[in-house]
Structures are given as structure tokens and as C-alpha cells.
Scaffold this active site. Structure first.
Site, mmCIF file in Angstrom:
data_model
loop_
_atom_site.group_PDB
_atom_site.id
_atom_site.type_symbol
_atom_site.label_atom_id
_atom_site.label_comp_id
_atom_site.label_asym_id
_atom_site.label_seq_id
_atom_site.Cartn_x
_atom_site.Cartn_y
_atom_site.Cartn_z
ATOM 1 N N VAL A 1 7.568 3.448 2.658
ATOM 2 C CA VAL A 1 8.055 4.269 3.767
ATOM 3 C C VAL A 1 9.534 4.552 3.536
ATOM 4 C CG1 VAL A 1 8.403 4.428 6.258
ATOM 5 C CG2 VAL A 1 6.367 3.289 5.354
ATOM 6 N N THR B 1 0.816 -1.215 0.000
ATOM 7 C CA THR B 1 0.000 0.000 0.000
ATOM 8 C C THR B 1 0.846 1.259 0.000
ATOM 9 O OG1 THR B 1 -1.722 -1.185 1.224
ATOM 10 C CG2 THR B 1 -1.859 1.219 1.189
ATOM 11 N N ASP C 1 9.973 -8.042 4.436
ATOM 12 C CA ASP C 1 9.458 -7.263 5.566
ATOM 13 C C ASP C 1 9.540 -8.048 6.867
ATOM 14 O OD1 ASP C 1 7.579 -9.067 4.524
ATOM 15 O OD2 ASP C 1 5.858 -7.824 5.086
#
EC number: 2.7.1.33
Length: 257
Positions: A13, A10, A109
Site C-alpha cells: 500500500v 499480499t 506492521d
């Protein structure tokens, strides 16, 4: 100055680390059809807005779970900063032992979060990352990554109800005052939020049972919706919003030479 990049489904960062501290971080939308030129404009503008000189970037590390943006992202980073980015993936030095059937299957991640939690907390941990998908990972005090589970994210769960049930509206993700609600919007919020909280509590309970070695695992939450859930349950011990960026910084330091 080190540029940290965490590309999720989405959002992307971005963080800047200098002189042993974070000096800026930003969040931009992940768009698969965005070109390297468009990413270049965004990141240079963000640096300039914070009075940061792109020429001061001396190292870059990238974690991504979105393969279709990597070509544009890597091209942008090389062109803007003249640096070859470190990519989190197979072959990278992590300092943890990945006890997965196939270690190459573990998402970047999850590796980044596990490294950060192991290095920072020095105890058995359960990491919950509330992103597009919600991931649960367990790491022992010796740095063994045991695995975990992957669930549909909170927003995906809410959107699925809206998309598949014709008469139900899309709602904001807010915790209602009661479980027993007297209107449709609050009833959906109750079911989605309290149902998700129950899922988190049960998974944490079962993971603790499977990790039982005399030391209670410490439960860390991160991700965009971590505070929303953590405020409603005792199953989460701490919210660490910078866990992923911290993990990227640690991995950069392990792999820069």
C-alpha cells in the site's frame, strides 16, 4: 510531499501525504521476484496518473513484513526519489513502550498500527489487522504495547480448506444469509465466515479481561477484510482503513531529523 509505503505479504500500500492531508493512495501486488526497475515503473506511473511530480517527494518511510523484497524496494526508492527512506524497525522512535519479551520480534506492521492507535485515540485499544495474517494487539492509555496474538488470515483459512479437502471448492468470501445452509458453497462460507467471527469475538473478550483496569478498551479494525467482519459483529467499535498510513505519517514526523 511524503511517500508512505506499507509492504505486506499480499499487497504493498502506497500513500502520499501533503499539506496535512492524504492526496492519493494505491495498492499493488507484492511479488518477491520483482526487480527495482519494475517497482520504479509502477510507482512513477501511479504518481503521473494522479498528476504528482516525483521530484516533490521530500521524505519516505517504509514498513515491511516481507524481507525478500526490501533490497529491490529500497533501491527503487533511492533511485527514483534521491531520498534515504526511513525503515520501521529496531532503533526507530515510536513514542510507545514495547512490553514484549523481545521487542525486536514485533512486526513493523504491528508497531505502526499501535503508534497510530495510541496517538489518535488516547485510550486503551485493541487493534485487529485483517491481512494475510490477522493480528490482535493491545495498547494501554499510557502507550504500553502489551502484545497480542497472531492468527491465520481469513483467506488463508478458506484456501487451506480448499487445498486439503479434495471435493470442496474454492469459494468467495461472502457472508451467507444463514448459518444453517443447504448447499456446499454456502456451507463453506458459513463455516469459514461465522467461525472466524466467533474467533474474533472470543479473542477480543479474553483480551479485554486481561487488560481490565477500569477503562473499556476501544476495538479498532483495519486491513482489507475489516469491513466484512465488522459488519457482522458488535465486538468491533470502529473500522479505520487508514490506520497504518496514519501510523507511518506519525513515525515519519518523529524520525525525520
Amino acid at each position: 510531499m511524503i511517500l508512505l509505503v506499507d509492504a505486506g505479504n499480499t499487497n504493498i500500500v502506497l500513500g502520499v501525504y501533503k499539506d496535512k492531508k492524504y492526496i492519493a493512495s494505491w495498492r499493488i501486488s507484492t511479488e518477491g521476484n520483482k526487480t527495482s526497475d519494475e517497482y520504479s515503473i509502477q510507482i512513477i506511473q501511479l504518481l503521473n496518473l494522479n498528476n504528482l511530480n516525483p521530484e516533490d517527494v521530500k521524505g519516505i518511510i517504509v514498513s515491511s513484513v516481507v524481507p525478500n523484497i526490501m533490497h529491490s524496494l529500497e533501491n527503487m526508492l533511492r533511485r527514483c526519489f534521491g531520498q534515504e527512506p526511513i525503515i520501521v524497525g529496531p532503533g526507530i522512535k515510536t513514542g510507545i513502550n514495547i512490553k514484549y519479551d523481545n521487542p525486536k520480534e514485533v512486526g513493523a506492521d504491528r508497531i505502526v498500527n499501535a503508534v497510530a492507535a495510541f496517538e489518535i485515540y488516547k485510550r486503551p485499544v485493541i487493534i485487529i489487522d485483517f491481512g494475510t495474517a490477522t493480528t490482535f494487539c493491545s495498547v494501554t492509555e499510557n502507550g504500553d504495547y502489551l502484545g497480542g496474538c497472531i492468527c491465520p488470515g481469513l483467506r488463508i483459512s478458506a484456501d487451506a480448506l480448499f487445498e486439503r479437502a479434495a471435493k470442496l471448492p474454492r469459494v468467495e468470501l461472502e457472508v451467507p444469509k444463514k448459518v444453517i445452509c443447504k448447499n456446499t458453497v454456502s456451507s463453506i462460507q458459513s463455516g469459514v465466515l461465522f467461525g472466524y467471527i466467533g474467533q474474533v469475538e472470543y479473542i477480543v473478550k479474553k483480551m479485554k479481561e486481561e487488560m481490565s483496569d477500569g477503562i473499556e478498551p476501544y476495538v479498532i479494525a483495519t486491513g482489507g477484510l475489516a469491513n466484512l467482519i465488522a459488519n457482522e459483529t458488535d465486538a468491533i467499535d470502529e473500522v479505520d482503513s487508514d490506520l497504518t498510513l496514519e501510523g507511518l505519517k506519525i513515525l515519519y514526523q518523529k524520525n525525520r531529523e
